[in-house]
Design a protein around this motif. Sequence first.
Motif, PDB file in Angstrom:
ATOM      1  N   PHE A  82     113.456  37.718  -6.583  1.00  0.00           N
ATOM      2  CA  PHE A  82     113.992  38.206  -5.312  1.00  0.00           C
ATOM      3  C   PHE A  82     113.572  39.652  -5.077  1.00  0.00           C
ATOM      4  CE2 PHE A  82     117.342  40.464  -3.001  1.00  0.00           C
ATOM      5  CZ  PHE A  82     117.498  39.678  -1.863  1.00  0.00           C
ATOM      6  N   CYS A  83     113.672  40.476  -6.112  1.00  0.00           N
ATOM      7  CA  CYS A  83     113.303  41.894  -5.990  1.00  0.00           C
ATOM      8  C   CYS A  83     111.802  42.059  -5.768  1.00  0.00           C
ATOM      9  CB  CYS A  83     113.734  42.647  -7.251  1.00  0.00           C
ATOM     10  SG  CYS A  83     115.519  42.848  -7.429  1.00  0.00           S
ATOM     11  N   VAL A  85     109.717  39.973  -4.394  1.00  0.00           N
ATOM     12  CA  VAL A  85     109.377  39.546  -3.036  1.00  0.00           C
ATOM     13  C   VAL A  85     109.825  40.596  -2.021  1.00  0.00           C
ATOM     14  CG1 VAL A  85     109.807  37.809  -1.245  1.00  0.00           C
ATOM     15  CG2 VAL A  85     109.405  37.094  -3.603  1.00  0.00           C
ATOM     16  N   SER A  86     110.987  41.200  -2.259  1.00  0.00           N
ATOM     17  CA  SER A  86     111.486  42.240  -1.350  1.00  0.00           C
ATOM     18  C   SER A  86     110.516  43.399  -1.253  1.00  0.00           C
ATOM     19  CB  SER A  86     112.853  42.743  -1.827  1.00  0.00           C
ATOM     20  OG  SER A  86     113.828  41.736  -1.738  1.00  0.00           O
ATOM     21  N   ASP A 228     107.839  33.970  -8.287  1.00  0.00           N
ATOM     22  CA  ASP A 228     108.747  34.954  -7.689  1.00  0.00           C
ATOM     23  C   ASP A 228     109.338  34.433  -6.383  1.00  0.00           C
ATOM     24  OD1 ASP A 228     108.592  36.972  -9.619  1.00  0.00           O
ATOM     25  OD2 ASP A 228     106.742  37.763  -8.760  1.00  0.00           O
ATOM     26  N   TRP A 232     113.158  33.819  -5.248  1.00  0.00           N
ATOM     27  CA  TRP A 232     113.688  34.354  -3.988  1.00  0.00           C
ATOM     28  C   TRP A 232     114.342  33.238  -3.179  1.00  0.00           C
ATOM     29  CZ3 TRP A 232     112.461  33.118   1.081  1.00  0.00           C
ATOM     30  CH2 TRP A 232     112.928  33.997   2.074  1.00  0.00           C
ATOM     31  N   GLN A 235     117.725  32.173  -4.628  1.00  0.00           N
ATOM     32  CA  GLN A 235     118.790  33.124  -4.294  1.00  0.00           C
ATOM     33  C   GLN A 235     119.211  32.993  -2.832  1.00  0.00           C
ATOM     34  OE1 GLN A 235     119.255  34.546  -8.068  1.00  0.00           O
ATOM     35  NE2 GLN A 235     120.461  35.072  -6.285  1.00  0.00           N
TER      36      GLN A 235
END
Length: 256
Positions: A82-83, A85-86, A228, A232, A235
């Motif tokens: 998640f991080c 991809v952010s 990843d 994401w 989540q």
Amino acid sequence: MLKSMFSAFLMYSRIPVPPVEWKPENRRFSLCFFPVIGAVIGILYVIWWHIGVKIGLNELVRGAGATVIPVLVTGGIHLDGFCDVSDAKASYGDVKKRLEIMKDSHIGAFAVIDLIIYFIVQTALFSQIRSRQTTGIIATGFVLSRALSGLTAVTFRTAKKTGSLQDFTETAYKKITVTVLTVIAVICCGIIIFSDILSGIICIISIVFMTIYYKKFSYRTFGGITGDLSGWFLQMCEITILAGAVAGEVLEGVIK
């Protein structure tokens, strides 16, 4: 089969299992067991919620505990995706640059901001839960999110030829994996609707739109999916189901 299950638990959780050799034949059915980890999280969440209500913990404490449970079980592996991809989607680079950013082990400012917002929203939503039916929907959602994540991993186009995602998808018996995960997803949808019709319908419609968005977003922004992006998506599925369940519970209160 047992080695495939242990491989899934070793990769996607911190639950102690017997070690197995990291080789393709031990990962052929691993994604079939991916939802089992969600079942463990769901059971722990239901237990936590009932204990919290029984001993009189306030809503915020129950919500914070519920937010922490998945992290403790998984070790945060999906949050890592998640991080990544952010950070990648916040860049102005091309597809190649975004994929390189996701490979970077360092966390950027955008990831920190998104993660803080995610935890705040998740804790707030967990704190809003009032009924046993809603806890059942959310617990089932942990299973459904992993079934969908595994299902999309073996059916969507991949952005790279190497990586953790390929370690599991390329060695998997895809027909069996797709069949098993589809059956699990259908059963989960049935349980969600049976638990509460209004909340269940909202959750399922929301998750369908999230899956469609995931495919379009991944293909457009990264050229396909990666490990990843699968994290994401998982989540986002979890918080989407949580938000849908809470929305249904609130609407039912308004209607009554």
